[in-house]
Scaffold this motif. Structure first.
Motif, short mmCIF file in Angstrom:
data_model
loop_
_atom_site.label_atom_id
_atom_site.label_comp_id
_atom_site.label_asym_id
_atom_site.label_seq_id
_atom_site.Cartn_x
_atom_site.Cartn_y
_atom_site.Cartn_z
N GLN A 8 0.76 -1.41 0.14
CA GLN A 8 0.09 -0.03 0.22
C GLN A 8 0.85 1.24 -0.12
O GLN A 8 0.49 2.16 -0.92
CB GLN A 8 -0.88 0.02 1.27
N GLN A 9 1.84 1.12 0.69
CA GLN A 9 2.96 2.44 0.84
C GLN A 9 3.56 2.50 -0.57
O GLN A 9 3.62 3.67 -0.96
CB GLN A 9 3.69 2.24 2.02
N ALA A 10 3.78 1.61 -1.20
CA ALA A 10 4.61 1.72 -2.27
C ALA A 10 3.63 2.12 -3.54
O ALA A 10 3.89 2.93 -4.25
CB ALA A 10 5.16 0.35 -2.76
N LEU A 11 2.22 1.59 -3.54
CA LEU A 11 1.43 1.92 -4.43
C LEU A 11 0.85 3.39 -4.25
O LEU A 11 0.71 4.24 -5.44
CB LEU A 11 0.09 1.02 -4.07
N ALA A 12 0.87 3.90 -2.95
CA ALA A 12 0.72 5.27 -2.88
C ALA A 12 1.76 6.28 -3.03
O ALA A 12 1.63 7.35 -3.86
CB ALA A 12 0.45 5.83 -1.12
#
Length: 176
Positions: A8-12
């Motif tokens: 999720q952090q990488a996607l954000a």
């Protein structure tokens, strides 16, 4: 759970890159499943070039095209209601899916080294069957995807479901 948070952090931070890499990775996994579980090649006869080609198709074609399509579709059919999700699914399956398959199959054939004539004959032979099989799987998946899943997760959700679909496409694209 930590892996999900990292995703999720990488996607954000890098939504486009992560979506494209996710698509490529899962296309490669689909090919491994196709070769090992469907075709039962065994590790000795596994075609690494084919797996790499499918992963490349995921990163260079499937991820960008499908990810971009979801953005376009959200602009064409805005909203988040059940009726909107149904409209999106109908546009997706009625317009996008036939075009996508019509591009994917010959691209996979070309990357597999088929001549133009052989690729055309293979497309004529396999397209209708692939499209009908698509309609067994994707309308229900896409309806749920468009209704329940936020835009930035849609490609990942589809690619997770698509591991099985990718196995089918890899098998279909690589039949003699």
């Amino acid at each position: 759970m930590a892996l999900w948070r990292a995703y999720q952090q990488a996607l954000a931070s890098h939504p486009w890159k992560v979506q494209v890499l996710t698509a490529g990775s899962l296309m490669g996994v689909g090919d491994v499943i196709s070769q090992q579980l469907v075709e039962r090649r065994g590790l000795q006869d596994h075609q690494l070039y084919r797996t790499a080609t499918m992963a490349l198709l995921g990163c260079g074609f499937v991820g960008p095209v499908v990810g971009g399509w979801y953005r376009v579709l959200d602009g064409l059919v805005p909203g988040n209601t059940k009726v909107t999700a149904l409209k999106k699914m109908l546009v997706d399956q009625g317009g996008f899916a036939p075009c996508f398959l019509g591009c994917f199959l010959p691209l996979a054939g070309a990357l597999s080294g088929l001549s133009v004539q052989d690729n055309w004959a293979k497309l004529q032979r396999d397209y209708t069957d692939a499209l009908i099989t698509n309609y067994y799987i994707w309308p229900a998946v896409q309806l749920a995807n468009f209704y329940f899943i936020p835009l930035h997760y849609r490609l990942a959700v589809v690619q997770c479901v698509a591991v099985i679909w990718n196995s089918y496409l890899s098998w279909k694209a690589h039949q003699p």
